[in-house]
Each structure stands twice: as structure tokens, then as C-alpha cells.
Design a protein around this motif. Structure first.
Motif, short mmCIF file in Angstrom:
data_model
loop_
_atom_site.label_atom_id
_atom_site.label_comp_id
_atom_site.label_asym_id
_atom_site.label_seq_id
_atom_site.Cartn_x
_atom_site.Cartn_y
_atom_site.Cartn_z
N GLU A 11 0.81 -1.21 0.00
CA GLU A 11 0.00 0.00 0.00
C GLU A 11 0.85 1.26 0.00
O GLU A 11 0.35 2.34 -0.32
CB GLU A 11 -0.93 0.01 1.22
CG GLU A 11 -2.07 -0.99 1.14
CD GLU A 11 -3.00 -0.70 -0.02
OE1 GLU A 11 -3.25 0.50 -0.29
OE2 GLU A 11 -3.45 -1.65 -0.66
N ASN A 30 0.82 2.81 -3.35
CA ASN A 30 -0.48 3.27 -3.87
C ASN A 30 -0.82 4.67 -3.38
O ASN A 30 -1.98 5.09 -3.50
CB ASN A 30 -1.59 2.30 -3.45
CG ASN A 30 -1.37 0.92 -4.03
OD1 ASN A 30 -0.75 0.76 -5.08
ND2 ASN A 30 -1.89 -0.09 -3.35
N ASP A 87 0.01 7.69 -4.45
CA ASP A 87 -0.38 8.68 -5.47
C ASP A 87 -1.81 8.49 -5.91
O ASP A 87 -2.57 9.46 -6.06
CB ASP A 87 0.57 8.58 -6.67
CG ASP A 87 1.97 9.04 -6.33
OD1 ASP A 87 2.10 9.95 -5.48
OD2 ASP A 87 2.93 8.49 -6.88
N SER A 88 -2.22 7.24 -6.14
CA SER A 88 -3.60 7.00 -6.59
C SER A 88 -4.60 7.36 -5.48
O SER A 88 -5.65 7.96 -5.74
CB SER A 88 -3.77 5.53 -6.99
OG SER A 88 -3.50 4.66 -5.89
N VAL A 89 -4.27 7.01 -4.23
CA VAL A 89 -5.16 7.35 -3.12
C VAL A 89 -5.25 8.86 -2.95
O VAL A 89 -6.34 9.42 -2.75
CB VAL A 89 -4.66 6.68 -1.81
CG1 VAL A 89 -5.47 7.16 -0.62
CG2 VAL A 89 -4.74 5.17 -1.93
N TYR A 90 -4.12 9.55 -3.05
CA TYR A 90 -4.11 11.01 -2.87
C TYR A 90 -4.90 11.69 -3.98
O TYR A 90 -5.71 12.58 -3.72
CB TYR A 90 -2.66 11.50 -2.85
CG TYR A 90 -2.50 12.97 -2.60
CD1 TYR A 90 -2.47 13.46 -1.30
CD2 TYR A 90 -2.41 13.88 -3.65
CE1 TYR A 90 -2.33 14.82 -1.05
CE2 TYR A 90 -2.28 15.23 -3.42
CZ TYR A 90 -2.24 15.70 -2.11
OH TYR A 90 -2.10 17.04 -1.88
N ASP A 91 -4.67 11.23 -5.25
CA ASP A 91 -5.39 11.85 -6.37
C ASP A 91 -6.89 11.59 -6.28
O ASP A 91 -7.70 12.47 -6.57
CB ASP A 91 -4.83 11.31 -7.69
CG ASP A 91 -3.39 11.73 -7.91
OD1 ASP A 91 -2.96 12.75 -7.32
OD2 ASP A 91 -2.67 11.04 -8.66
N GLU A 92 -7.27 10.36 -5.89
CA GLU A 92 -8.68 10.04 -5.76
C GLU A 92 -9.34 10.87 -4.66
O GLU A 92 -10.45 11.39 -4.82
CB GLU A 92 -8.85 8.54 -5.48
CG GLU A 92 -10.30 8.11 -5.35
CD GLU A 92 -10.41 6.61 -5.08
OE1 GLU A 92 -11.54 6.14 -4.84
OE2 GLU A 92 -9.36 5.92 -5.09
N THR A 93 -8.64 11.00 -3.53
CA THR A 93 -9.17 11.81 -2.43
C THR A 93 -9.27 13.27 -2.82
O THR A 93 -10.26 13.94 -2.51
CB THR A 93 -8.27 11.66 -1.19
OG1 THR A 93 -8.14 10.27 -0.85
CG2 THR A 93 -8.86 12.41 0.00
N ARG A 145 1.86 17.32 -0.82
CA ARG A 145 1.90 15.90 -1.22
C ARG A 145 3.01 15.15 -0.50
O ARG A 145 2.81 14.03 -0.02
CB ARG A 145 2.08 15.81 -2.73
CG ARG A 145 2.13 14.37 -3.27
CD ARG A 145 2.34 14.38 -4.77
NE ARG A 145 1.14 14.77 -5.47
CZ ARG A 145 0.23 13.91 -5.93
NH1 ARG A 145 0.40 12.60 -5.75
NH2 ARG A 145 -0.84 14.34 -6.57
N ARG A 190 2.50 12.08 2.01
CA ARG A 190 3.17 10.82 1.70
C ARG A 190 3.92 10.29 2.92
O ARG A 190 3.89 9.10 3.24
CB ARG A 190 4.12 11.01 0.53
CG ARG A 190 4.79 9.71 0.07
CD ARG A 190 5.89 10.03 -0.94
NE ARG A 190 5.36 10.70 -2.11
CZ ARG A 190 4.83 10.06 -3.15
NH1 ARG A 190 4.76 8.72 -3.14
NH2 ARG A 190 4.38 10.75 -4.18
N HIS A 239 1.39 8.96 5.30
CA HIS A 239 0.89 7.67 4.78
C HIS A 239 1.87 6.55 5.13
O HIS A 239 1.47 5.49 5.64
CB HIS A 239 0.71 7.80 3.27
CG HIS A 239 0.28 6.55 2.59
ND1 HIS A 239 -1.01 6.08 2.62
CD2 HIS A 239 0.99 5.64 1.85
CE1 HIS A 239 -1.10 4.95 1.93
NE2 HIS A 239 0.11 4.66 1.46
#
Length: 373
Positions: free
Chosen positions: A90, A93, A95-101, A118, A122, A125
Motif C-alpha cells: 500500500e 499506492n 499517489d492513486s489514493v491522494y489523487d482520488e481523495t 503531497r 506521503r 501515509h
């Protein structure tokens, strides 16, 4: 654990506050039901790892769990390793979680939206994931020592007939070798694995089967192992009871601290009310001082007006005085001019009189001269 990370504590506090916000108002609860068709569960005031429903489910399904993979420690440890690997993955992942949020709720706002946002998230995270991995490793660090539980896994008896679980027996000897005769236990287990009547049965059923068949003395080491496991399970239940008792005590302690906190907040509220009253009195005194200042200012202004009017009157009197002086001067000049005119008249009169005297004398002379002629 995660409770040591300030951002995590703030996050769970906000979640708990959100549930409390909706639960304390019937209107807000109905609005949540209308929008989400679901209620937010209330968080238990215990440690984050404790969930009563999970404990109840495990207690209800203990028999099924034991009959399946409860004694296969290799399987359990493999699942723990798999969980650790999945959690470790995880990290990639983020970048994808941050962009989705960010697409869902927008970019970060407030004081946390300064600098490299960011990179900071990170790091947070990765800190949470590292904390989870550390807690999992600590939680299951001693489970490898329980590999001996596989000796009584009824699902593996058929396999153990051909391949004896030497590693599990060695694990038992390493931890509790002083309580068992290893060669005899090895022989009794090998005999038990070959009994087709007990294949697939639970350890409790196997124990009852051996008692009914009068094999308690013949297979003394195995029976002793079953007794040890029973006492071990009783001890574990006692520890579970102590754990639940400690959780209950923590809950009561939480209620006590909550009541103390409420009293403290009540004190702060009353203190704030008192401070507001004092602030009102202070502001009232300031307003009164302002009005007093205005009154005194008006009195001063009236005094200045009086002085100004007095000065105007004095100037008028001075003007009248000067005017009277001027008029007196003009009167003096007029009288002086009259006197001067009178003196001029007298002078002219004297001149005329002198002229007459001269004429008279001239006439007398002429009278005297003419007879001589």
C-alpha cells in the motif's frame, strides 16, 4: 501504534465527533438516514484494536474456527505474512489514493495546505503503514512458538499417518519438553493418527473418545497433552476475562474522566459566562467613561464658547472705548479748530484794526500836511 501519530488521533477524533454530532439530534439523524440510508456506528471508548462485535463473533464461531484452521499455525502465520506484504504494497499506492481523495473532496485547505503538501501526506501515509506493520509484527511475534498446536489438527491426521509432524513435536519440546516423554509421545501420536474413527473430529471429541475407550493410561502422554491444552485454554479464557475486565475498567475510567472533563467544561462555561459578565461590565464602564468624557468635553466646549463670547463682548467694549476716544479726539480737533478760527479772526481783526489805525494816522498826517501846502 497509530495512537502516537497526531494526525491519526485527529482523524479518529473527527470521525467520533461526526458520529456524535448526528446521534445527538433526531433531526440530524433523520437527515442522515434520508441521504445515506445508514447510521454511523458509535466508536467504543476503548483501545482502537478492540471491537466487541468481533469478539462475540469469534466466541460464537469458536468451534467452527477450531475445526478448520485453528490448529494450523503455519497457515495462520502465512496469512499474517501475506497481510504484512499486502500492507507493505500500500505504500506504493499513495499517489492513486491522494489523487482520488483530492478529486473527491478537493485539495487540502487550512494551515496544512502550506509547503509541499503531497510530500507531507506521503510521509504521513508511510508512517501509518509502518506503525501497522510494527504492531502486527509485535502482536504475532510469539505465534511461531505455538506451532505444536498442529499436532492435534484433526484435518491433518490422514496426512500425518504418512508424514509425521516432527517440526511441531520439536516445537512442543522446545517450549514444554520438561512435561513430556518425547519418544513415548511420538509413538502415541503416531498410533492416534492411524485411528480412522477419530478422523475429522474436534480435539474435545477425540479426548472423549479416548476416555470412553479406556485409553487414558495406554496413551498417557497424549492425554496429558490434551489436559495441558485444556488448562492452557482455561488460562487463555482467564486472560480474556482479565482483558475484558480491564477494558470495562478502562470504560468506567473513561466515563469518570469524561464526567471530570464535563465538569471542567462546565466550569469553563461558567467561567466564560462570568468573564463575559465582567467583559460586559468593563465595556459598560468604558462606555460610561466615554459618556463622562463627552459630558466633560461639552462642559469645556461650553466654557470655550463662553470665553469666545466674552472676548467678543470685550472686543466690542474696546471698540466702543476706542470709538469714544476717537470721537473725543475729533471733538477736541473741532474745538481746537474753532479756537484757531477765533484766533485767526482776532488776528485778522487786529490786522484790520492796525490798518484802520494806520489810515487814521495817515489821515492825521495828511491833515497836517495839507495846510502847509
Amino acid at each position: 501504534g497509530a495512537s502516537k501519530i497526531r494526525e491519526c488521533k485527529v482523524f479518529f477524533s473527527h470521525l467520533s465527533g461526526l458520529a456524535t454530532f448526528f446521534s445527538r439530534s433526531a433531526k440530524r439523524t433523520k437527515l442522515l438516514d434520508d441521504i445515506c440510508q445508514h447510521r454511523l456506528p458509535r466508536a467504543a471508548p476503548t483501545r482502537w484494536c478492540f471491537h466487541s462485535r468481533l469478539v462475540c463473533t469469534v466466541a460464537e464461531k469458536t468451534r467452527e474456527l477450531r475445526e478448520n484452521k485453528g490448529f494450523d499455525m503455519q497457515f495462520c502465520l502465512a496469512r499474517v505474512d501475506q497481510l504484512q506484504r499486502e500492507i507493505e504494497q500500500e505504500k506504493g499506492n499513495f499517489d492513486s489514493v491522494y489523487d482520488e481523495t483530492q478529486a473527491l473532496v478537493g485539495p487540502p485547505r487550512g494551515r496544512g495546505a502550506q509547503g509541499d503538501v503531497r510530500a507531507r501526506y506521503r510521509e504521513l501515509h508511510c508512517s501509518v503503514i509502518d506503525s501497522l506493520l510494527t504492531q502486527i509484527a509485535n502482536r504475532f511475534s510469539d505465534h511461531k512458538k505455538l506451532e505444536f498446536l498442529a499436532l492435534l489438527d484433526p484435518q491433518q491426521f490422514g496426512h500425518y499417518c504418512n508424514y509425521f509432524p516432527t517440526a511441531a513435536l520439536n516445537s512442543l519440546m522446545e517450549s514444554y519438553g520438561g512435561y513430556f516423554d518425547q519418544p513415548r509421545l511420538h509413538t502415541e501420536l503416531a498410533v492416534m493418527y492411524g485411528m480412522f474413527d477419530i478422523l475429522g473430529k474436534s480435539p474435545a471429541d477425540i479426548h472423549q473418545f479416548l476416555l470412553k475407550k479406556g485409553l487414558s493410561e495406554t496413551m498417557k502422554q497424549v492425554m496429558q497433552y490434551y489436559v495441558y491444552l485444556y488448562e492452557y485454554s482455561q488460562g487463555m479464557q482467564y486472560y480474556v476475562y482479565l482483558y475484558e475486565y480491564s477494558q470495562g475498567m478502562q470504560y468506567y475510567m473513561y466515563l469518570y474522566e469524561y464526567s471530570q472533563g464535563m465538569q471542567y467544561y462546565m466550569y469553563l462555561y461558567e467561567y466564560s459566562q462570568g468573564m463575559q459578565y465582567y467583559m460586559y461590565l468593563y465595556e459598560y464602564s468604558q462606555v460610561m467613561q466615554y459618556y463622562v468624557y463627552l459630558y466633560e468635553y461639552s462642559q469645556v466646549m461650553q466654557y470655550y464658547v463662553y470665553l469666545y463670547e466674552y472676548s467678543q463682548v470685550m472686543q466690542y467694549y474696546v471698540y466702543l472705548y476706542e470709538y469714544s476716544q476717537v470721537m473725543q479726539y475729533y471733538v477736541y480737533l473741532y474745538e481746537y479748530s474753532q479756537v484757531m478760527q477765533y484766533y485767526v479772526y482776532l488776528y485778522e481783526y487786529s490786522q484790520v484794526m492796525q490798518y484802520y489805525v494806520y489810515l487814521y494816522e495817515y489821515s492825521q498826517v495828511m491833515h497836517m500836511v495839507f495846510p502847509l501846502l
